[in-house]
Write a protein that holds these residues in place. Structure first.
Motif, PDB file in Angstrom:
ATOM      1  N   GLU A 187       0.835  -1.219   0.000  1.00  0.00           N
ATOM      2  CA  GLU A 187       0.000   0.000   0.000  1.00  0.00           C
ATOM      3  C   GLU A 187       0.865   1.261   0.000  1.00  0.00           C
ATOM      4  O   GLU A 187       0.497   2.263  -0.628  1.00  0.00           O
ATOM      5  CB  GLU A 187      -0.970   0.035   1.190  1.00  0.00           C
TER       6      GLU A 187
ATOM      7  N   TYR B 132       1.741   1.807  -3.497  1.00  0.00           N
ATOM      8  CA  TYR B 132       0.525   2.234  -4.215  1.00  0.00           C
ATOM      9  C   TYR B 132       0.245   3.715  -3.901  1.00  0.00           C
ATOM     10  O   TYR B 132       0.019   4.524  -4.813  1.00  0.00           O
ATOM     11  CB  TYR B 132      -0.605   1.333  -3.726  1.00  0.00           C
TER      12      TYR B 132
ATOM     13  N   GLY C  67       2.657   5.887  -5.506  1.00  0.00           N
ATOM     14  CA  GLY C  67       2.384   5.878  -6.948  1.00  0.00           C
ATOM     15  C   GLY C  67       1.439   6.996  -7.361  1.00  0.00           C
ATOM     16  O   GLY C  67       1.608   7.607  -8.416  1.00  0.00           O
TER      17      GLY C  67
ATOM     18  N   TRP D 166       2.429   9.966  -9.911  1.00  0.00           N
ATOM     19  CA  TRP D 166       1.575  10.185 -11.098  1.00  0.00           C
ATOM     20  C   TRP D 166       1.163  11.653 -11.182  1.00  0.00           C
ATOM     21  O   TRP D 166       1.277  12.298 -12.227  1.00  0.00           O
ATOM     22  CB  TRP D 166       0.335   9.280 -11.042  1.00  0.00           C
TER      23      TRP D 166
ATOM     24  N   ARG E 161      -4.491   9.417  -2.899  1.00  0.00           N
ATOM     25  CA  ARG E 161      -5.325   9.404  -4.109  1.00  0.00           C
ATOM     26  C   ARG E 161      -6.141  10.693  -4.211  1.00  0.00           C
ATOM     27  O   ARG E 161      -6.567  11.086  -5.288  1.00  0.00           O
ATOM     28  CB  ARG E 161      -6.238   8.168  -4.074  1.00  0.00           C
TER      29      ARG E 161
ATOM     30  N   ASP F 226      -9.022 -10.347 -14.424  1.00  0.00           N
ATOM     31  CA  ASP F 226      -8.140  -9.511 -13.593  1.00  0.00           C
ATOM     32  C   ASP F 226      -8.859  -9.212 -12.278  1.00  0.00           C
ATOM     33  O   ASP F 226      -9.858  -8.496 -12.263  1.00  0.00           O
ATOM     34  CB  ASP F 226      -7.830  -8.205 -14.350  1.00  0.00           C
TER      35      ASP F 226
ATOM     36  N   SER G 255      -7.036  -2.103  -9.703  1.00  0.00           N
ATOM     37  CA  SER G 255      -6.731  -0.737  -9.231  1.00  0.00           C
ATOM     38  C   SER G 255      -5.293  -0.337  -9.544  1.00  0.00           C
ATOM     39  O   SER G 255      -4.375  -1.131  -9.376  1.00  0.00           O
ATOM     40  CB  SER G 255      -6.899  -0.643  -7.710  1.00  0.00           C
ATOM     41  N   ALA G 256      -5.103   0.899  -9.986  1.00  0.00           N
ATOM     42  CA  ALA G 256      -3.758   1.415 -10.267  1.00  0.00           C
ATOM     43  C   ALA G 256      -3.809   2.940 -10.253  1.00  0.00           C
ATOM     44  O   ALA G 256      -4.851   3.519 -10.579  1.00  0.00           O
ATOM     45  CB  ALA G 256      -3.283   0.932 -11.633  1.00  0.00           C
ATOM     46  N   PRO G 257      -2.701   3.614  -9.885  1.00  0.00           N
ATOM     47  CA  PRO G 257      -2.717   5.082  -9.838  1.00  0.00           C
ATOM     48  C   PRO G 257      -3.091   5.741 -11.164  1.00  0.00           C
ATOM     49  O   PRO G 257      -3.608   6.844 -11.176  1.00  0.00           O
ATOM     50  CB  PRO G 257      -1.277   5.443  -9.456  1.00  0.00           C
ATOM     51  N   TYR G 258      -2.834   5.057 -12.278  1.00  0.00           N
ATOM     52  CA  TYR G 258      -3.079   5.681 -13.588  1.00  0.00           C
ATOM     53  C   TYR G 258      -4.475   5.391 -14.139  1.00  0.00           C
ATOM     54  O   TYR G 258      -4.790   5.783 -15.250  1.00  0.00           O
ATOM     55  CB  TYR G 258      -2.022   5.189 -14.591  1.00  0.00           C
ATOM     56  N   ALA G 259      -5.300   4.651 -13.366  1.00  0.00           N
ATOM     57  CA  ALA G 259      -6.599   4.202 -13.896  1.00  0.00           C
ATOM     58  C   ALA G 259      -7.748   4.890 -13.155  1.00  0.00           C
ATOM     59  O   ALA G 259      -7.591   5.278 -11.996  1.00  0.00           O
ATOM     60  CB  ALA G 259      -6.705   2.689 -13.732  1.00  0.00           C
TER      61      ALA G 259
ATOM     62  N   GLY H 239      -7.763   8.879  -9.655  1.00  0.00           N
ATOM     63  CA  GLY H 239      -6.722   8.183 -10.393  1.00  0.00           C
ATOM     64  C   GLY H 239      -6.623   8.679 -11.826  1.00  0.00           C
ATOM     65  O   GLY H 239      -7.607   9.144 -12.413  1.00  0.00           O
TER      66      GLY H 239
END
Ligand code: SIN
Length: 484
Positions: free
Chosen positions: A107, A110, A113, A117, A164, A440, A444-448, A462
């Motif tokens: 975390e 994450y 991240g 970003w 976030r 999948d 979850s991802a910082p760019y999504a 995100g």
């Protein structure tokens, strides 16, 4: 004195302050006090909120005038410091809310991240020049920060849910007043210390912890200088904030409850489907808004899937979250355990079979639990259990699976497993959810974009979508002095 002495009884406005009142944060591991936290409840909260709005407004006047490149630099340093202190932040998280230490480390990465970003995204906030009907006119759409933001974050992601929100807000030029969850304010205060060490200017990021946040929150929600509220948590509290925001017409982002379905079609790679759905279900002991809550398996593969799923659930190590080997830690508190038990009792009374688990091993440690024979009328098929319980139901036709998956007021995340591209595409389109994982279980991802439809919320966090939530568009029309 605790190992977190530096942040004990402290809160941050334009500088660190000390509170004469405090509340203990107790660890779900053993009930021990992790830290004594400044308590801005009651009148202290009202006064602190008023001061926070003053500070946020004054700091906004300065911060909005810095360049995107300056803001990006501070964010970059914040990111590096988080990684430098990864172990300390991870330990704080595990102690205060019980997440297994290896997940806590994940975390921190994450959370950092998001900061990286948005450090990058700060310099990509582009305005537009667009055509006009008149030869002497020129038109621009400029982007500007919305203003001071009030953020309320949940206990289940003490770092990532802060960054976030904070990273895009600060990158856009907003200032940020943060009320962390009562169960996990330690990580939030440590992050604020790092923001200051990174060179975050006075008043840009404030942290106001409170055992009873209502008085503090009411003042901030009523203040017209707070231009935006961003909240992650329950739908019930989200509704209150939505109503309150109407008074001063605040911009609003809500990330609320989910009730994620996981569809396994008969052509799925069952072994992979088991691995992904186990990761999705038992992450953070089932206490994330995107954890699978309902598994729908095609009847023809239900038994082999269930057998493999049970074996995988039994292989998970339930234990002390500070141990490296632990996969599933304790639930956050007694109320969480009570809800899991209520849902289980209800499901068994309505005909579900417990295939493994089904009880607390000790205290707040609840055995990874799998049920078969789940049906739509069971409580756990209607609302989030927020615990390590996986109910398995069956379906015969694709449209039945989609209908059952969509039969909920929530629409945060959904998952499906199939090898058939057409089926994957059509099912993803038919699922009324903000996030769909196709083969999948952890998208979850910082760019999504992260966020839900229906009563799961408003807005997205995100990626490029996340910073839009903190930007206004200003139309500037220019009449050139020659011609007409
Ligand atoms: C949440 O549970 O709200 C966050 C989960 C995630 O970011 O994957």
């Amino acid at each position: 004195m605790s190992e977190f002495q530096a942040i004990e009884r402290r809160y941050l406005t334009d500088a660190w302050r000390t509170s004469d009142r405090a509340f203990p944060v107790r660890s779900p591991i053993d009930g021990a006090t992790v830290a004594e936290i400044a308590d801005l409840s009651g009148d202290a909260g009202r006064a602190a909120a008023k001061e926070a709005a003053d500070v946020a407004w004054a700091a906004f006047e300065r911060w909005r005038r810095t360049t995107a490149f300056e803001r990006a630099e501070v964010l970059r340093r914040w990111h590096d410091l988080m990684l430098r202190d990864r172990e300390r932040l991870a330990r704080a998280m595990t102690l205060e809310m019980g997440k297994p230490i290896k997940e806590s480390r994940g975390e921190v990465a994450y959370a950092a991240g998001f900061v990286r970003w948005y450090a990058e995204e700060a310099a990509r906030v582009y305005g537009t020049e667009f055509p006009t009907h008149a030869p002497h006119k020129r038109a621009l759409a400029l982007r500007s920060p919305v203003g001071p933001v009030y953020a309320v974050t949940p206990w289940n992601f003490p770092a990532a849910m802060v960054t976030r929100k904070a990273a895009p807000a600060l990158a856009a030029g907003c200032t940020f007043v943060h009320k962390p969850a009562e169960q996990s304010p330690v990580t939030a205060l440590l992050l604020a210390e790092l923001w200051r060490e990174a060179g975050g200017p006075d008043g840009t990021l404030q942290v106001l912890p409170a055992a009873d946040p209502v008085p503090l929150s009411d003042v901030l929600m009523a203040d017209p200088r707070i231009r935006k509220i961003t909240f992650t948590g329950s739908t019930e509290v989200g509704r209150i904030l939505y109503r309150q925001s109407a008074e001063t017409i605040k911009r609003i982002s809500l990330e609320l409850g989910g009730h994620a379905p996981f569809l396994v079609f008969e052509d799925a790679d069952l072994d992979r489907a088991v691995v992904e759905s186990i990761a999705c279900k038992f992450r953070n002991a089932g206490q994330t808004c995107v954890c699978t809550n309902r598994i729908f398996v095609h009847a023809s593969v239900a038994e082999p899937f269930t057998e493999r799923y049970v074996a995988a659930a039994e292989a998970l190590v339930l234990g002390d979250p500070l141990d490296e080997a632990t996969d599933v830690g304790p639930l956050v508190d007694e109320a969480a355990r009570g809800k899991v038990e209520r849902h289980l009792e209800d499901a068994v009374a309505k005909g579900a079979t417990v295939r493994t688990g089904g009880r607390a091993e000790s205290g707040l440690r609840f055995l990874p639990t799998v049920l078969s024979g789940a049906t739509q009328e069971m409580l756990m098929m209607q609302e989030e259990t927020f615990g390590p319980v996986a109910p398995i139901a069956t379906f015969d036709r694709d449209e039945d699976a989609v209908r059952m998956a969509n039969a909920t007021p929530f629409g945060l995340a959904a998952y499906l497993y199939t090898r058939d591209l057409t089926r994957a595409w059509e099912t993803a389109e038919a699922l009324d959810y903000g996030i769909v994982g196709v083969n999948d279980g952890v998208p979850s991802a910082p760019y999504a974009p992260f966020g839900g439809t229906k009563q799961s919320g408003i807005g997205r966090e995100g990626g490029p979508w996340g910073i839009e939530e903190y930007l206004e568009t200003k139309y500037v029309s220019i009449g050139l002095q020659r011609g007409s």
